[in-house]
Design a protein around this motif. Structure first.
Motif, PDB file in Angstrom:
ATOM      1  N   PHE A  64       4.541  15.852   1.871  1.00 59.48           N
ATOM      2  CA  PHE A  64       5.759  16.528   2.306  1.00 59.48           C
ATOM      3  C   PHE A  64       5.936  17.853   1.569  1.00 59.48           C
ATOM      4  O   PHE A  64       6.252  18.880   2.171  1.00 59.48           O
ATOM      5  CB  PHE A  64       6.973  15.636   2.075  1.00 59.48           C
ATOM      6  CG  PHE A  64       8.275  16.302   2.429  1.00 59.48           C
ATOM      7  CD1 PHE A  64       8.653  16.426   3.751  1.00 59.48           C
ATOM      8  CD2 PHE A  64       9.102  16.813   1.439  1.00 59.48           C
ATOM      9  CE1 PHE A  64       9.842  17.049   4.087  1.00 59.48           C
ATOM     10  CE2 PHE A  64      10.286  17.430   1.765  1.00 59.48           C
ATOM     11  CZ  PHE A  64      10.663  17.549   3.093  1.00 59.48           C
ATOM     12  N   HIS A  65       5.735  17.834   0.262  1.00 59.08           N
ATOM     13  CA  HIS A  65       5.937  19.052  -0.530  1.00 59.08           C
ATOM     14  C   HIS A  65       4.901  20.126  -0.205  1.00 59.08           C
ATOM     15  O   HIS A  65       5.125  21.308  -0.493  1.00 59.08           O
ATOM     16  CB  HIS A  65       5.908  18.715  -2.022  1.00 59.08           C
ATOM     17  CG  HIS A  65       7.119  17.969  -2.491  1.00 59.08           C
ATOM     18  ND1 HIS A  65       8.393  18.483  -2.412  1.00 59.08           N
ATOM     19  CD2 HIS A  65       7.255  16.727  -3.023  1.00 59.08           C
ATOM     20  CE1 HIS A  65       9.266  17.610  -2.882  1.00 59.08           C
ATOM     21  NE2 HIS A  65       8.598  16.534  -3.247  1.00 59.08           N
ATOM     22  N   SER A  66       3.804  19.729   0.395  1.00 53.26           N
ATOM     23  CA  SER A  66       2.781  20.719   0.762  1.00 53.26           C
ATOM     24  C   SER A  66       3.139  21.454   2.051  1.00 53.26           C
ATOM     25  O   SER A  66       2.506  22.464   2.387  1.00 53.26           O
ATOM     26  CB  SER A  66       1.417  20.037   0.925  1.00 53.26           C
ATOM     27  OG  SER A  66       1.396  19.209   2.076  1.00 53.26           O
ATOM     28  N   CYS A  73       0.828  -1.201   0.000  1.00 49.31           N
ATOM     29  CA  CYS A  73       0.000   0.000   0.000  1.00 49.31           C
ATOM     30  C   CYS A  73       0.868   1.259   0.000  1.00 49.31           C
ATOM     31  O   CYS A  73       0.595   2.209  -0.737  1.00 49.31           O
ATOM     32  CB  CYS A  73      -0.925   0.002   1.217  1.00 49.31           C
ATOM     33  SG  CYS A  73      -2.108   1.372   1.189  1.00 49.31           S
ATOM     34  N   ILE A  74       1.929   1.280   0.807  1.00 48.26           N
ATOM     35  CA  ILE A  74       2.810   2.447   0.830  1.00 48.26           C
ATOM     36  C   ILE A  74       3.473   2.629  -0.528  1.00 48.26           C
ATOM     37  O   ILE A  74       3.634   3.749  -1.018  1.00 48.26           O
ATOM     38  CB  ILE A  74       3.870   2.299   1.940  1.00 48.26           C
ATOM     39  CG1 ILE A  74       3.197   2.285   3.308  1.00 48.26           C
ATOM     40  CG2 ILE A  74       4.881   3.442   1.878  1.00 48.26           C
ATOM     41  CD1 ILE A  74       4.151   2.015   4.459  1.00 48.26           C
ATOM     42  N   CYS A  85      -1.761  14.449   6.962  1.00 48.37           N
ATOM     43  CA  CYS A  85      -1.880  14.198   5.522  1.00 48.37           C
ATOM     44  C   CYS A  85      -1.475  12.769   5.182  1.00 48.37           C
ATOM     45  O   CYS A  85      -2.178  12.068   4.448  1.00 48.37           O
ATOM     46  CB  CYS A  85      -1.014  15.203   4.759  1.00 48.37           C
ATOM     47  SG  CYS A  85      -1.064  15.031   2.957  1.00 48.37           S
ATOM     48  N   VAL A  86      -0.353  12.304   5.730  1.00 48.88           N
ATOM     49  CA  VAL A  86       0.131  10.954   5.441  1.00 48.88           C
ATOM     50  C   VAL A  86      -0.862   9.910   5.932  1.00 48.88           C
ATOM     51  O   VAL A  86      -1.213   8.973   5.195  1.00 48.88           O
ATOM     52  CB  VAL A  86       1.516  10.724   6.087  1.00 48.88           C
ATOM     53  CG1 VAL A  86       1.910   9.244   6.001  1.00 48.88           C
ATOM     54  CG2 VAL A  86       2.567  11.579   5.405  1.00 48.88           C
ATOM     55  N   THR A 142       3.214   6.160  -2.710  1.00 51.83           N
ATOM     56  CA  THR A 142       4.448   6.929  -2.604  1.00 51.83           C
ATOM     57  C   THR A 142       4.287   8.356  -3.114  1.00 51.83           C
ATOM     58  O   THR A 142       4.702   9.320  -2.462  1.00 51.83           O
ATOM     59  CB  THR A 142       5.586   6.238  -3.375  1.00 51.83           C
ATOM     60  OG1 THR A 142       5.849   4.958  -2.786  1.00 51.83           O
ATOM     61  CG2 THR A 142       6.862   7.069  -3.322  1.00 51.83           C
ATOM     62  N   THR A 143       3.664   8.513  -4.263  1.00 52.54           N
ATOM     63  CA  THR A 143       3.475   9.852  -4.831  1.00 52.54           C
ATOM     64  C   THR A 143       2.625  10.722  -3.923  1.00 52.54           C
ATOM     65  O   THR A 143       2.928  11.903  -3.703  1.00 52.54           O
ATOM     66  CB  THR A 143       2.820   9.758  -6.221  1.00 52.54           C
ATOM     67  OG1 THR A 143       3.668   8.983  -7.090  1.00 52.54           O
ATOM     68  CG2 THR A 143       2.640  11.149  -6.825  1.00 52.54           C
ATOM     69  N   ASP A 144       1.557  10.143  -3.360  1.00 51.24           N
ATOM     70  CA  ASP A 144       0.685  10.904  -2.462  1.00 51.24           C
ATOM     71  C   ASP A 144       1.428  11.331  -1.197  1.00 51.24           C
ATOM     72  O   ASP A 144       1.277  12.462  -0.731  1.00 51.24           O
ATOM     73  CB  ASP A 144      -0.541  10.069  -2.072  1.00 51.24           C
ATOM     74  CG  ASP A 144      -1.487   9.841  -3.234  1.00 51.24           C
ATOM     75  OD1 ASP A 144      -1.453  10.643  -4.179  1.00 51.24           O
ATOM     76  OD2 ASP A 144      -2.249   8.861  -3.183  1.00 51.24           O
ATOM     77  N   VAL A 145       2.236  10.422  -0.644  1.00 49.36           N
ATOM     78  CA  VAL A 145       2.968  10.734   0.584  1.00 49.36           C
ATOM     79  C   VAL A 145       4.008  11.816   0.328  1.00 49.36           C
ATOM     80  O   VAL A 145       4.184  12.736   1.138  1.00 49.36           O
ATOM     81  CB  VAL A 145       3.625   9.471   1.163  1.00 49.36           C
ATOM     82  CG1 VAL A 145       4.569   9.818   2.309  1.00 49.36           C
ATOM     83  CG2 VAL A 145       2.554   8.492   1.640  1.00 49.36           C
ATOM     84  N   LEU A 146       4.690  11.725  -0.804  1.00 54.00           N
ATOM     85  CA  LEU A 146       5.647  12.775  -1.159  1.00 54.00           C
ATOM     86  C   LEU A 146       4.935  14.103  -1.364  1.00 54.00           C
ATOM     87  O   LEU A 146       5.459  15.167  -1.024  1.00 54.00           O
ATOM     88  CB  LEU A 146       6.418  12.387  -2.422  1.00 54.00           C
ATOM     89  CG  LEU A 146       7.453  11.278  -2.262  1.00 54.00           C
ATOM     90  CD1 LEU A 146       8.050  10.909  -3.611  1.00 54.00           C
ATOM     91  CD2 LEU A 146       8.556  11.689  -1.298  1.00 54.00           C
TER      92      LEU A 146
END
Length: 262
Positions: free
Chosen positions: A189-191, A177-178, A223-224, A182-186
């Motif tokens: 961070f960028h937000s 699942c992670i 968010c994560v 990966t793109t969503d979790v990154l």
């Protein structure tokens, strides 16, 4: 499981340790990874050179000469070689973990690496001590020392009970699942502007953990966890809940008042 990209499985299994790399190597302009932020190489080379210049100036102001800056190159190389001596490289480690998962020996492999966690933490000591020489005030020195405690705490999370949490993550489907998220979790961070900036520059308050960064840690966590809520297994959320506990335990923030940090 064997079809997964080995570098991705290392990223997930050791996600906390990669977070450590962000805090240390990417917290200064001395990391060559800064050149990979986007495809505009000329622009990135200029940014890298400017950051090196700014960081060199900072070291000279703090230490009185260029020695501390020059030594950063040596200790950064030592850090890289020291970690490589423990974990070899991503492909070798990834293949070992995949094979261990498939033949039922994952527990033994994780114990083997977790038995070296103290050696791993010690790899960072020369780098962090030298980084202190380039700090210009007590708040910045405290930031670096928090970084060392951060490394110890997150490593402890990854190796809790000989890697039990990490093993649960892999064996109960959390890894898959992670990997998919990966793109969503990154994106989470960028937000968080203050955290992203802290890892990319030495400008402004990069080496001070002020209230805005505390707020963004909370926002990043929420968010994560939100992105992982639709995982079929709870192991991904469990792993990250405990990861954030390990992170927040050592940060100079009053998370008991987290409702006021939103």
């Amino acid at each position: 499981m064997g079809d997964y990209n080995t570098k991705k499985i290392v990223f997930v299994i050791l996600s906390a340790l990669i977070t450590i790399q962000l805090v240390t190597c990417k917290a200064t302009p001395l990391s060559e990874d800064l050149l990979e932020v986007n495809n505009n190489q000329d622009q990135e080379q200029a940014q890298f050179s400017e950051q090196q210049k700014r960081f060199k100036e900072k070291c000279v102001r703090a230490y009185g000469n260029e020695d501390a800056f020059s030594d950063m190159q040596e200790v950064r190389l030592y850090l890289s070689e020291c970690v490589s001596d423990i974990f070899y490289n991503a492909s070798v480690l990834g293949n070992e973990l995949i094979t261990a998962y498939e033949n039922g020996s994952l527990k033994q492999v994780l114990i083997k690496y977790c038995d070296m966690k103290e050696d791993f933490v010690r790899c960072f000591s020369p780098f962090m001590k030298n980084l202190e020489k380039c700090m210009e005030n007590e708040d910045e020195i405290k930031f670096v020392r928090v970084g060392m405690r951060f490394i110890k705490s997150v490593t402890g999370h990854v190796c809790y009970h000989n890697g039990q949490r990490t093993r649960d993550l892999i064996e109960n489907g959390g890894f898959q699942c992670i990997d998919e998220k990966t793109t969503d979790v990154l994106g989470c961070f960028h937000s968080t502007k203050s955290l992203k900036t802290m890892f990319q520059s030495v400008y402004d308050n990069a080496f001070v953990f002020e209230e805005q960064k505390c707020m963004d840690v909370i926002n990043y966590e929420k968010c994560v966890i939100d992105k992982l809520k639709d995982c079929n297994s709870t192991s991904a959320i469990d792993f990250h809940n405990n990861l954030f506990k390990a992170i927040k335990r050592v940060l100079p923030c009053d998370f008991s008042k987290s409702s006021n940090l939103m």
